[in-house]
Design a protein around this motif. Structure first.
Motif, PDB file in Angstrom:
ATOM      1  N   THR A   1      22.326  38.980  74.781  1.00 35.50           N
ATOM      2  CA  THR A   1      22.625  38.113  75.933  1.00 35.50           C
ATOM      3  C   THR A   1      21.692  36.913  75.959  1.00 35.50           C
ATOM      4  N   LYS A   2      20.555  37.079  75.311  1.00 35.11           N
ATOM      5  CA  LYS A   2      19.590  35.984  75.233  1.00 35.11           C
ATOM      6  C   LYS A   2      18.964  35.992  73.836  1.00 35.11           C
ATOM      7  N   ILE A   3      18.822  34.826  73.253  1.00 34.39           N
ATOM      8  CA  ILE A   3      18.181  34.673  71.938  1.00 34.39           C
ATOM      9  C   ILE A   3      16.736  34.250  72.167  1.00 34.39           C
ATOM     10  N   THR A   4      15.812  35.033  71.676  1.00 34.47           N
ATOM     11  CA  THR A   4      14.393  34.733  71.881  1.00 34.47           C
ATOM     12  C   THR A   4      13.965  33.545  71.026  1.00 34.47           C
ATOM     13  N   ARG A   5      12.837  32.989  71.400  1.00 40.31           N
ATOM     14  CA  ARG A   5      12.308  31.846  70.657  1.00 40.31           C
ATOM     15  C   ARG A   5      11.983  32.245  69.211  1.00 40.31           C
ATOM     16  N   THR A   6      11.478  33.472  69.031  1.00 39.57           N
ATOM     17  CA  THR A   6      11.143  33.938  67.672  1.00 39.57           C
ATOM     18  C   THR A   6      12.380  33.972  66.786  1.00 39.57           C
ATOM     19  N   VAL A   7      13.484  34.513  67.327  1.00 42.09           N
ATOM     20  CA  VAL A   7      14.725  34.593  66.553  1.00 42.09           C
ATOM     21  C   VAL A   7      15.235  33.184  66.238  1.00 42.09           C
ATOM     22  N   MET A   8      15.179  32.288  67.210  1.00 44.55           N
ATOM     23  CA  MET A   8      15.682  30.926  66.991  1.00 44.55           C
ATOM     24  C   MET A   8      14.862  30.186  65.943  1.00 44.55           C
ATOM     25  N   GLU A   9      13.548  30.432  65.934  1.00 45.01           N
ATOM     26  CA  GLU A   9      12.701  29.794  64.920  1.00 45.01           C
ATOM     27  C   GLU A   9      13.086  30.257  63.523  1.00 45.01           C
ATOM     28  N   ASP A  10      13.422  31.545  63.387  1.00 44.25           N
ATOM     29  CA  ASP A  10      13.850  32.035  62.070  1.00 44.25           C
ATOM     30  C   ASP A  10      15.218  31.494  61.682  1.00 44.25           C
ATOM     31  N   ILE A  11      16.104  31.275  62.656  1.00 49.12           N
ATOM     32  CA  ILE A  11      17.400  30.657  62.351  1.00 49.12           C
ATOM     33  C   ILE A  11      17.192  29.237  61.812  1.00 49.12           C
ATOM     34  N   VAL A  12      16.234  28.532  62.391  1.00 50.10           N
ATOM     35  CA  VAL A  12      15.894  27.195  61.879  1.00 50.10           C
ATOM     36  C   VAL A  12      15.381  27.292  60.446  1.00 50.10           C
ATOM     37  N   ASN A  13      14.560  28.299  60.153  1.00 49.41           N
ATOM     38  CA  ASN A  13      14.048  28.487  58.791  1.00 49.41           C
ATOM     39  C   ASN A  13      15.184  28.768  57.809  1.00 49.41           C
ATOM     40  N   VAL A  14      16.158  29.556  58.241  1.00 48.96           N
ATOM     41  CA  VAL A  14      17.331  29.812  57.393  1.00 48.96           C
ATOM     42  C   VAL A  14      18.046  28.499  57.096  1.00 48.96           C
ATOM     43  N   THR A  15      18.202  27.681  58.111  1.00 53.73           N
ATOM     44  CA  THR A  15      18.900  26.394  57.957  1.00 53.73           C
ATOM     45  C   THR A  15      18.168  25.497  56.964  1.00 53.73           C
ATOM     46  N   VAL A  16      16.843  25.454  57.068  1.00 52.39           N
ATOM     47  CA  VAL A  16      16.047  24.638  56.144  1.00 52.39           C
ATOM     48  C   VAL A  16      16.229  25.146  54.713  1.00 52.39           C
ATOM     49  N   ASN A  17      16.237  26.449  54.533  1.00 53.29           N
ATOM     50  CA  ASN A  17      16.418  27.016  53.193  1.00 53.29           C
ATOM     51  C   ASN A  17      17.774  26.623  52.604  1.00 53.29           C
ATOM     52  N   LEU A  18      18.823  26.661  53.413  1.00 49.64           N
ATOM     53  CA  LEU A  18      20.162  26.352  52.931  1.00 49.64           C
ATOM     54  C   LEU A  18      20.329  24.865  52.624  1.00 49.64           C
ATOM     55  N   ILE A  19      19.680  24.034  53.452  1.00 42.89           N
ATOM     56  CA  ILE A  19      19.749  22.584  53.193  1.00 42.89           C
ATOM     57  C   ILE A  19      19.106  22.250  51.855  1.00 42.89           C
ATOM     58  N   GLY A  20      18.033  22.964  51.500  1.00 38.26           N
ATOM     59  CA  GLY A  20      17.343  22.695  50.246  1.00 38.26           C
ATOM     60  C   GLY A  20      18.002  23.337  49.041  1.00 38.26           C
ATOM     61  N   ALA A  21      19.041  24.128  49.257  1.00 41.68           N
ATOM     62  CA  ALA A  21      19.695  24.816  48.145  1.00 41.68           C
ATOM     63  C   ALA A  21      20.719  23.913  47.466  1.00 41.68           C
ATOM     64  N   ASP A  22      21.037  24.278  46.210  1.00 41.21           N
ATOM     65  CA  ASP A  22      22.056  23.543  45.460  1.00 41.21           C
ATOM     66  C   ASP A  22      23.415  24.168  45.763  1.00 41.21           C
ATOM     67  N   LEU A  23      24.141  23.558  46.713  1.00 41.60           N
ATOM     68  CA  LEU A  23      25.413  24.119  47.153  1.00 41.60           C
ATOM     69  C   LEU A  23      26.602  23.339  46.602  1.00 41.60           C
ATOM     70  N   ARG A  24      26.356  22.609  45.520  1.00 40.61           N
ATOM     71  CA  ARG A  24      27.464  21.867  44.908  1.00 40.61           C
ATOM     72  C   ARG A  24      28.568  22.828  44.491  1.00 40.61           C
ATOM     73  N   ASN A  25      29.823  22.415  44.721  1.00 39.56           N
ATOM     74  CA  ASN A  25      30.935  23.278  44.361  1.00 39.56           C
ATOM     75  C   ASN A  25      32.207  22.449  44.220  1.00 39.56           C
ATOM     76  N   SER A  26      33.035  22.883  43.305  1.00 44.94           N
ATOM     77  CA  SER A  26      34.301  22.165  43.091  1.00 44.94           C
ATOM     78  C   SER A  26      35.320  22.506  44.168  1.00 44.94           C
ATOM     79  N   ASP A  27      35.108  23.574  44.913  1.00 43.74           N
ATOM     80  CA  ASP A  27      36.024  23.954  45.988  1.00 43.74           C
ATOM     81  C   ASP A  27      35.585  23.262  47.271  1.00 43.74           C
TER      82      ASP A  27
END
Length: 585
Positions: free
Chosen positions: A535-561
């Motif tokens: 029902t509520k997302i804690t600040r700790t959980v949200m900070e880790d979601i941001v870390n996940v986002t940073v990891n994905l942005i830095g990944a090579d996600l090139r794809n022909s699809d």
């Protein structure tokens, strides 16, 4: 008592006594040498021998119950009158030895008389009584720890010489002694046992000295076998965890004897952590030597299988030689020499260094890779310096150079370097993608190499050699979606036991790896699942979601699809937005 004269009025002359005294006094010559009883103010009952003043001491004969070397008194107490020992008597004065009490092998005799002097023997009260030598009492049964026995004693035995002398003077013959003797070592006798003999101690029990009425049980860490006279401590390679045993035990595989608080080996313990084994003969733990290892479940250290090594003692596993080194034996990795390399610890590796491929070189030892020969040069396999690389044919145009190559005797593999340096081809190379490891062959400009995806064979990954400036390079167009970490992310989404905090924290760690396009959608599913549950997302959980986002942005996600990429990106952004809407700050 000190000598003193006593008035004859104080002497009851003629009274018999039971011993001697140091009083001296004048009395009738007829009483010389006799014992009398004195009544003085010092004591109510003292003893004294009648001595005539002026007569020499050695003129007096020894009294009844006594003996000496010549039958008379002397001034030397060692050769003077001595009392008969127990079991012997003398019923006459002036004797040189005492006589033994008669023993008819049925009844025993003692010389304990109420008048003190051993002048007569008394028989024990009944035929089943015995008397032990050295005592003055009769008994119907030997006391515990002893048994009835007869034994011969030689008169020249130092411990029995005086007894023999009292019996037969200087005779060296033996005599038979009947009586109670102590049970020998290793045997016992209690009050409930017949006194004719002692019994051997039970197994695991001992009698360490003579005269035991009960054998002692050997404790843990000890044992006793015949002759059962002492408990023996288990040696360092054995133990005993029970009392009263006749042997010690060997510990099981991977274990050694352990001392208890008293210093005895009464139990076993497992040999320390992994990398340690039981030594021979099994008394202590020893680290595995170099080239050997031991893990839990193994009884002993074993040699590493080729081409793996254990470079240090106490290893709990084996590993491949590190990059730039080659396998020599189970404990040695040797640096690669110049002109050779070894990339790393691949499990499929044979552990040997390889020559640098054509058109490359290595001018250092312990190289994990080789360098490309300088621009517009080529090199033979195993080159160990840039100077070993040879210049390509020269010309103003590629066509001119290519014509010279075709007319030369330079091997075609070496020519590839010259062609690629003019930007007309791409050399063979390895590619590390989120979807696995791939290799491309030598490709001329605009050539395409297509290969199935390793994790999804129905999909393809495309490699094309494209001219960029004055060089050509490989452009990758992956059609793969699933990466090597996709299954890990999907497992996080299915995990119902872990908390939301732990699931997002784990997702932040996994996405640090080489992720692919499908991992974008899989991560969105994890975040959506957590957002729906909470029902509520804690600040700790949200900070880790941001870390996940940073990891994905830095990944090579090139794809022909492209459609899938757009859909996955949109879905991920929506999941992050939903989580953010449930966060207080």
């Amino acid at each position: 008592m000190s000598n003193q004269k006593v008035s004859t009025s104080d002497v009851e002359c003629g009274s018999k006594s039971t011993g001697s005294d140091s009083y001296s006094f004048e009395c009738s010559p007829d009483l010389a040498g006799d014992f009398v009883q004195l009544k003085t103010s010092i004591s109510q009952n003292e003893l004294a021998e009648v001595v005539i003043v002026g007569r020499k001491w050695d003129a007096y004969r020894c009294s009844e119950g006594y003996f000496s070397d010549n039958g008379n008194h002397t001034t030397d107490p060692k050769t003077g009158c001595r009392e008969c020992v127990d079991g012997f008597y003398n019923n006459a004065q002036g004797q040189t030895s005492c006589k033994p009490c008669t023993d008819d092998k049925i009844q025993a005799f003692i010389s304990n008389q109420l008048d003190h002097k051993k002048t007569v023997c008394s028989r024990c009260p009944s035929t089943n009584h015995i008397v032990e030598h050295g005592t003055q009492t009769c008994t119907s049964k030997c006391p515990k720890g002893k048994h009835f026995n007869k034994k011969e004693i030689s008169c020249d035995d130092p411990t029995c010489g005086e007894l023999c002398k009292a019996t037969k003077g200087n005779d060296t013959e033996c005599y038979i002694e009947y009586g109670c003797v102590e049970c020998p070592k290793g045997t016992y006798r209690d009050d409930n046992m017949d006194d004719k003999s002692c019994e051997k101690c039970q197994d695991g029990h001992v009698a360490i000295t003579e005269g035991f009425s009960k054998c002692v049980e050997c404790r843990e860490g000890q044992y006793s076998d015949d002759p059962k006279t002492q408990c023996t401590t288990c040696r360092t390679s054995e133990y005993q965890d029970e009392r009263g045993q006749t042997t010690c035990k060997r510990c099981g595989a991977g274990k050694v004897p352990k001392k208890d608080n008293s210093g005895y080996y009464s139990s076993c313990e497992v040999c320390g952590p992994e990398g340690i084994e039981v030594n021979n003969p099994g008394s202590s733990c020893t680290p595995c030597k170099e080239g050997h290892y031991r893990t839990s479940g193994m009884d002993k250290c074993e040699e590493c299988p080729s081409p793996k090594v254990a470079l240090k003692r106490e290893a709990n596993g084996c590993e491949f030689c590190g990059a730039g080194t080659s396998y020599t034996d189970s404990k040695t990795c040797t640096p690669c020499p110049k002109g050779q390399f070894r990339a790393g610890q691949q499990e499929s590796s044979t552990g040997t260094c390889l020559p640098c491929p054509v058109n490359t070189y290595s001018d250092k030892e312990k190289s994990s890779s080789c360098q490309l020969c300088p621009d517009k040069t080529y090199g033979e396999e195993g080159s160990d310096s840039a100077q070993k690389c040879t210049s390509c044919p020269t010309g103003d145009t590629f066509e001119e150079v290519n014509a010279k190559l075709k007319n030369s005797n330079i091997p075609s593999l070496l020519q590839q370097k010259c062609i690629a340096d003019w930007g007309e081809a791409c050399l063979s190379e390895d590619h590390s993608l989120p979807y696995g490891q791939y290799s491309t062959p030598f490709l001329t400009r605009d050539d395409i190499h297509t290969t199935p995806c390793l994790l999804e064979p129905s999909k393809k990954v495309e490699f094309q050699c494209v001219k960029k400036g004055d060089k050509s390079e490989i452009v990758v167009k992956p059609g793969c979606l699933k990466s090597e970490v996709t299954s890990e992310i999907e497992a996080i989404d299915k995990d119902t036991a872990s908390s939301s905090t732990k699931k997002i924290a784990k997702l932040a760690e996994v996405t640090k790896k080489n992720v692919g396009l499908q991992d974008l959608k899989a991560s969105a599913d994890v975040i959506k699942g957590v957002t729906t549950k909470e029902t509520k997302i804690t600040r700790t959980v949200m900070e880790d979601i941001v870390n996940v986002t940073v990891n994905l942005i830095g990944a090579d996600l090139r794809n022909s699809d492209i459609r899938y990429a757009a859909s996955a990106g949109s879905e991920y952004l929506q999941s992050v937005h939903s989580a953010l809407s449930k966060t207080d700050d």
